[in-house]
Write a protein that holds these residues in place. Structure first.
Motif, short mmCIF file in Angstrom:
data_model
loop_
_atom_site.label_atom_id
_atom_site.label_comp_id
_atom_site.label_asym_id
_atom_site.label_seq_id
_atom_site.Cartn_x
_atom_site.Cartn_y
_atom_site.Cartn_z
N SER A 1 0.72 -1.18 -0.06
CA SER A 1 -0.03 -0.05 -0.01
C SER A 1 0.74 1.22 0.03
O SER A 1 2.01 1.23 0.50
CB SER A 1 -1.08 0.00 1.25
N GLU A 2 0.30 2.16 -0.66
CA GLU A 2 0.90 3.84 -0.64
C GLU A 2 -0.11 4.60 -0.27
O GLU A 2 -1.34 4.37 -0.40
CB GLU A 2 1.41 3.96 -2.00
N PRO A 3 0.15 5.82 0.01
CA PRO A 3 -0.94 6.83 0.36
C PRO A 3 -1.87 7.08 -0.54
O PRO A 3 -3.00 7.19 -0.24
CB PRO A 3 -0.01 8.21 0.42
N GLY A 4 -1.50 7.10 -1.91
CA GLY A 4 -2.43 7.13 -2.98
C GLY A 4 -3.03 5.75 -3.58
O GLY A 4 -4.08 6.11 -4.38
N SER A 5 -2.52 4.72 -2.99
CA SER A 5 -2.71 3.62 -3.70
C SER A 5 -2.97 2.70 -2.62
O SER A 5 -2.46 1.73 -2.00
CB SER A 5 -1.81 3.00 -4.39
N GLY A 6 -4.52 2.35 -2.27
CA GLY A 6 -4.86 1.45 -1.24
C GLY A 6 -5.64 0.25 -2.07
O GLY A 6 -5.07 -0.80 -2.72
N GLN B 1 3.13 4.18 -7.22
CA GLN B 1 4.01 4.88 -7.61
C GLN B 1 5.47 4.79 -7.23
O GLN B 1 6.58 5.27 -7.85
CB GLN B 1 3.76 6.56 -7.14
N THR B 2 5.84 3.96 -6.22
CA THR B 2 7.26 3.66 -5.93
C THR B 2 7.95 3.26 -7.02
O THR B 2 7.64 2.27 -7.57
CB THR B 2 7.25 2.92 -4.49
N PHE B 3 9.01 4.12 -7.17
CA PHE B 3 9.70 3.43 -8.56
C PHE B 3 11.07 2.93 -8.54
O PHE B 3 11.97 3.39 -7.43
CB PHE B 3 9.66 4.94 -9.59
N GLN C 1 7.25 5.92 -1.17
CA GLN C 1 6.72 5.76 0.03
C GLN C 1 5.79 4.56 0.30
O GLN C 1 4.88 4.53 -0.68
CB GLN C 1 5.91 7.06 0.55
N LYS C 2 5.79 3.68 1.39
CA LYS C 2 4.74 2.91 1.55
C LYS C 2 4.03 3.29 2.52
O LYS C 2 4.43 3.71 3.68
CB LYS C 2 5.28 1.58 1.67
N ILE C 3 3.01 2.76 3.04
CA ILE C 3 2.12 3.02 4.16
C ILE C 3 1.55 1.94 4.62
O ILE C 3 1.07 0.95 3.99
CB ILE C 3 1.15 4.07 4.01
N TRP C 4 1.25 1.94 6.00
CA TRP C 4 0.25 0.71 6.73
C TRP C 4 1.14 -0.40 6.70
O TRP C 4 0.52 -1.60 6.79
CB TRP C 4 -0.93 0.44 5.93
N ARG D 1 7.31 -0.14 -9.15
CA ARG D 1 7.18 0.17 -10.30
C ARG D 1 8.35 0.30 -11.34
O ARG D 1 9.24 0.96 -10.93
CB ARG D 1 6.31 1.48 -10.65
N THR D 2 8.55 -0.39 -12.23
CA THR D 2 9.99 -0.64 -13.09
C THR D 2 9.44 -0.29 -14.57
O THR D 2 10.38 -0.11 -15.24
CB THR D 2 10.33 -1.75 -13.11
N ASP D 3 8.23 0.28 -14.92
CA ASP D 3 7.93 0.71 -16.10
C ASP D 3 6.70 1.81 -16.01
O ASP D 3 5.53 1.39 -15.63
CB ASP D 3 7.58 -0.36 -16.89
N LYS D 4 6.90 2.82 -16.09
CA LYS D 4 5.91 3.93 -15.95
C LYS D 4 4.92 3.94 -17.22
O LYS D 4 3.69 4.28 -16.92
CB LYS D 4 6.48 5.20 -15.43
N ALA D 5 5.16 3.30 -18.08
CA ALA D 5 4.20 3.33 -19.33
C ALA D 5 3.14 2.07 -19.16
O ALA D 5 2.21 2.37 -19.93
CB ALA D 5 5.11 3.09 -20.67
#
Ligand SMILES: Cc1cc2nc3c(=O)[nH]c(=O)nc-3n(C[C@H](O)[C@H](O)[C@H](O)COP(=O)(O)OP(=O)(O)OC[C@H]3O[C@@H](n4cnc5c(N)ncnc54)[C@H](O)[C@@H]3O)c2cc1C
Lengths: 386, 379
Positions: A134-139, A146-148, A161-164, A179-183
């Protein structure tokens, strides 16, 4: 059948000889759980002895292959092991995200080297893992993470950043979605393993409504992760992540056994039960709890022979966690004012209230109840547009 | 034992599923016999087919011409009966009746079982005496008279009571109404003098009768098992009936669920399939979960009964209560999710709702069985 009877006898005798009396009492709280890891301090010698006895026989992970630290039990044997442990109330010798989550994923997706190395450490309780999903914007919408990880040849440099992150401050290693590919959304995530002592990793505990702080914000600032610490293929981490979630959900559902499957009416009644409506609710709860215990048993039996629907853990998690929340609502009602005590000695530091509050997370962690219902609607019921 | 069908059971399920979906379907069976006002509430030709497939005697001993199968197997048949709402005397006759007679003498079994197994006759079981299931209280009395007994009293909600060759009656031969002991089971021939029926059509088109016994003379041979010691046999019959009804309920629930999810995938409103609405998806997924759990506990209870486990009694009550609750949810949600057509006689979903009511009541509803769960757990 006689083979299995003999096996049961063998297990029964071994447990009799090796499971210390203290380990046959129900765990009272978190501190009674053996998590293992580099920094773990045993609560008492019995906890340590019990772990060591089980490690020697591969019983911490009875159905994993012997080569990876297990006991190589067949499904039928593993069921007997569970039944015999339950019969004497033996606590799990070791509880860990490694056993419940990462282990099954490595067994399926890991290289031989990874299996021998990591599974062995997990089985022996040497390394404690945490989960960086989990991330702040991705639950619930996890795939938007987005962590890259930037490709630097023989390693990635991870930022984000991760959360929880449960027990991030106590864990030795993390399995992490990066994430290893943003596309590419789904096919742009990789499943990486790394040491929490790697430079650039920091954690910050978050306080829960229960008053405890079991989970953290976790920050990655130019964290170097060697390329061989990837599980599965580059950019195909989502497959691993989803597979792991299945096991996580099964675990959180409580379907695998333990206290969560028990009826509670009899226990409550011991302290007096003079309210007929509460008694009726307890009876209905017990019907649901005992029925769910059969569901858990059926699922495990079917899963071992490939008969269970692969999305069934989502249903189990939904049903099991909603049930557990109901259990603790009833326990609070039955306890009355005593159950409200927050730090008294006789409640072992507010265990009823804190446990009740903790269960509210059951239907959130590992995917919310609403998300579970979405998955069931889509993958099992095949409803349109789900 | 794993909680899924073994190979033989899976084969049986395959055969029975096809057979019931075809021969036992709603149109040629339930609707047909309902619309003609059939006095039995079921078709004899189909019962004969049950016999040809060996289903009528599945629980009877091999020596009696049966297949000596267990409750898991009977449950397979009942689930398909439920799914297709097939009107059939299978539960009362082949499950409860045969279980009762299996506790009887060679003569008694020889007298009644061949007709049952051949599909020529059916049995009824008369236990309850009030509109609710209360087998703890048995007031119907059989007094000793000469070599036999004289039976007086009344029984309620005897399914297929007026169509049965023999009525298995739980009567009191000693003690007072609520005593556990002092019960005797009798196989009462339908033509014995002094029996009168109030034959009633139920909401689900099944027939049940309120029976009055007025000094019915019975010879000693009609006693099943021990005089005064019938409670344990009665409990066996109850266990068989309860878990049987629970298995049938899971079939009813599944049938209702299947037509409802099919409807969610075809009906359009607001330019979309209604199954796209998350409000309905979540309710359907919740219902799925309840039905799966009910199915699991029913199989568990069947296995425990077949294995003679001491936990069987508890899990049978858990199973009946859970199946009743899950199936009831299925039919209520089913009608609601169908909208207006759900209220029409033309659509089948309402038939499921009716069957659920009857079956839930039969052998104890969820309240009765939750109470038993509490008592068996010691509170
Ligand atoms: C105690 C605890 C421990 C945890 N441990 C970990 C851990 O170790 N590692 C880790 O990575 N994560 C962990 N988590 C995080 C957990 O996985 C997330 O909290 C969870 O996935 C929900 O995400 P969110 O909190 O962002 O809620 P949101 O996604 O913002 O959800 C808010 C509400 O909206 C609802 N909702 C969202 N989307 C939909 C939809 N499509 N349809 C219907 N309703 C929807 C949700 O059901 C919820 O009710 C933990 C959480 C808790 C509470």
């Amino acid at each position: 059948m006689s083979d299995l009877d003999g096996f049961r006898q063998e297990i029964r005798e071994w447990l009799e000889a090796n499971c210390p009396a203290e380990m046959r009492e129900p765990a009272r709280d978190e501190a009674d759980v053996c998590w293992g890891g580099r920094n773990f301090t045993f609560k008492n010698p019995a906890q340590k002895a019990w772990l060591e006895a089980c490690v020697a026989k591969g019983y911490t992970v009875p159905d994993w292959p012997e080569a990876y630290g297990g006991a190589g039990m067949s499904p039928a044997q593993a069921k007997i092991w569970r039944e015999e442990c339950a019969r004497i109330g033996a606590r799990p010798p070791l509880s860990s995200f490694g056993i419940w989550m990462l282990g099954p994923a490595l067994l399926k997706f890991g290289t031989e080297e990874q299996k021998v190395h990591y599974l062995g450490e997990i089985a022996r309780g040497e390394i404690r893992w945490c989960q960086g999903y989990s991330e702040p914007g991705s639950g619930s919408d996890l795939v938007s993470l987005q962590t890259f990880g930037e490709d630097k040849g023989d390693h990635w440099v991870v930022n984000g950043q991760k959360i929880w992150t449960s027990y991030a401050d106590k864990a030795d290693w993390i399995f992490c979605l990066v994430r290893t590919d943003k596309a590419n959304t789904y096919q742009g995530i990789s499943f990486l393993l790394f040491d929490m002592t790697t430079p650039g990793v920091t954690t910050k505990p978050i306080k829960l409504i229960s008053g405890n702080s079991p989970f953290c914000e976790t920050f990655f600032d130019d964290v170097k992760v060697p390329k061989h610490q990837i599980v599965g293929a580059l950019n195909r981490g989502w497959d691993v992540a989803k597979y792991l979630l299945g096991h996580e959900r099964e675990m959180i559902s409580g379907a695998g056994g333990g206290d969560r499957l028990n009826a509670i009416g009899a226990v409550v009644a011991r302290n007096g039960l003079d309210d007929p409506i509460l008694r009726a609710e307890l009876a209905m709860f017990d019907v649901d709890a005992l029925a769910f215990s059969a569901m858990g048993e059926k699922f495990l039996d079917e899963a071992k022979v490939g008969k269970a629907h692969p999305a069934q853990p989502n249903m189990l998690k939904y049903a099991g966690t909603e049930l557990n929340k109901r259990r603790h609502e009833l326990l609070m009602s039955a306890g009355g004012a005593t159950a409200l005590e927050w730090d008294s000695e006789r409640t072992n530091g507010g265990t009823p209230a804190r446990s009740w509050l903790r269960t509210k997370a059951n239907s959130i962690e590992g995917g919310t109840s609403e998300v579970m219902l979405n998955v069931v609607a889509k993958r099992i019921l095949d409803l349109p547009g789900a | 034992m794993p909680l899924y069908y073994n190979e033989d059971q899976a084969m049986l399920a395959d055969t029975v599923t096809g057979f019931m979906a075809d021969a036992g379907a709603i149109k040629p069976q339930l609707r047909h016999f309902r619309d003609m006002g059939c006095k039995d509430g079921f078709g004899h030709a189909l019962w004969k087919q049950f016999a040809e497939m060996g289903l009528t005697g599945m629980l009877a001993a091999e020596a009696d011409g049966g297949l000596a199968m267990g409750h898991v197997e009977a449950g397979i048949v009942l689930k398909e009966i439920g799914r297709n709402l097939t009107p059939s005397p299978f539960l009362t006759t082949s499950v409860m009746g045969v279980t009762a007679l299996s506790g009887g003498s060679d003569d008694l079994r020889g007298r009644w079982l061949p007709g049952v197994i051949a599909g020529d006759s059916v049995l009824a079981v008369a236990i309850d005496e009030s509109p609710k299931h209360r087998p703890e209280r048995i007031a119907c009395r059989a007094e000793k008279a000469g070599n036999g007994f004289r039976l007086s009293g009344s029984k309620a909600f005897v399914v297929q009571g007026a169509s049965a060759e023999a009525i298995i009656v739980a009567a009191r031969t000693s003690g007072s109404d609520s005593d556990a002991e002092g019960i005797t089971l009798f196989a009462v021939p339908k033509d014995a003098a002094g029996i009168s029926h109030e034959n009633l059509r139920l909401v689900d088109s099944a027939m049940a009768s309120n029976i009055t016994f007025d000094n019915v003379e019975l010879d000693g041979d009609s006693v099943i098992g021990d005089v005064d010691g019938g409670r344990s046999l009665l409990n066996k019959v109850l266990g068989a009936g309860r878990i049987g009804a629970a298995a049938e309920l899971t079939g009813v629930g599944q049938g209702a669920f299947d037509i409802t999810t099919a409807y969610l995938k075809t009906r359009k409103q607001f330019g979309r399939l209604i199954g796209e609405f998350q409000a309905l998806q979540h309710r359907a997924a919740h219902l799925y979960s309840e039905l799966e759990i009910a199915t699991a506990v029913v199989i568990k209870a069947q296995q425990l009964l077949d294995g003679g486990s001491e936990k069987a009694e508890l899990m049978v009550s858990v199973g009946k209560a859970k199946a009743a609750r899950a199936c009831n949810l299925a039919v209520r949600e089913g009608v609601q999710m169908h909208g207006g057509v759900g209220m029409t006689d033309e659509y089948d979903i309402g038939l499921y709702m009716k069957r659920d009511r009857s079956l839930t009541e039969f052998m104890g509803d969820q309240y009765y069985h939750a109470e038993r769960v509490a008592q068996l757990n010691g509170y």
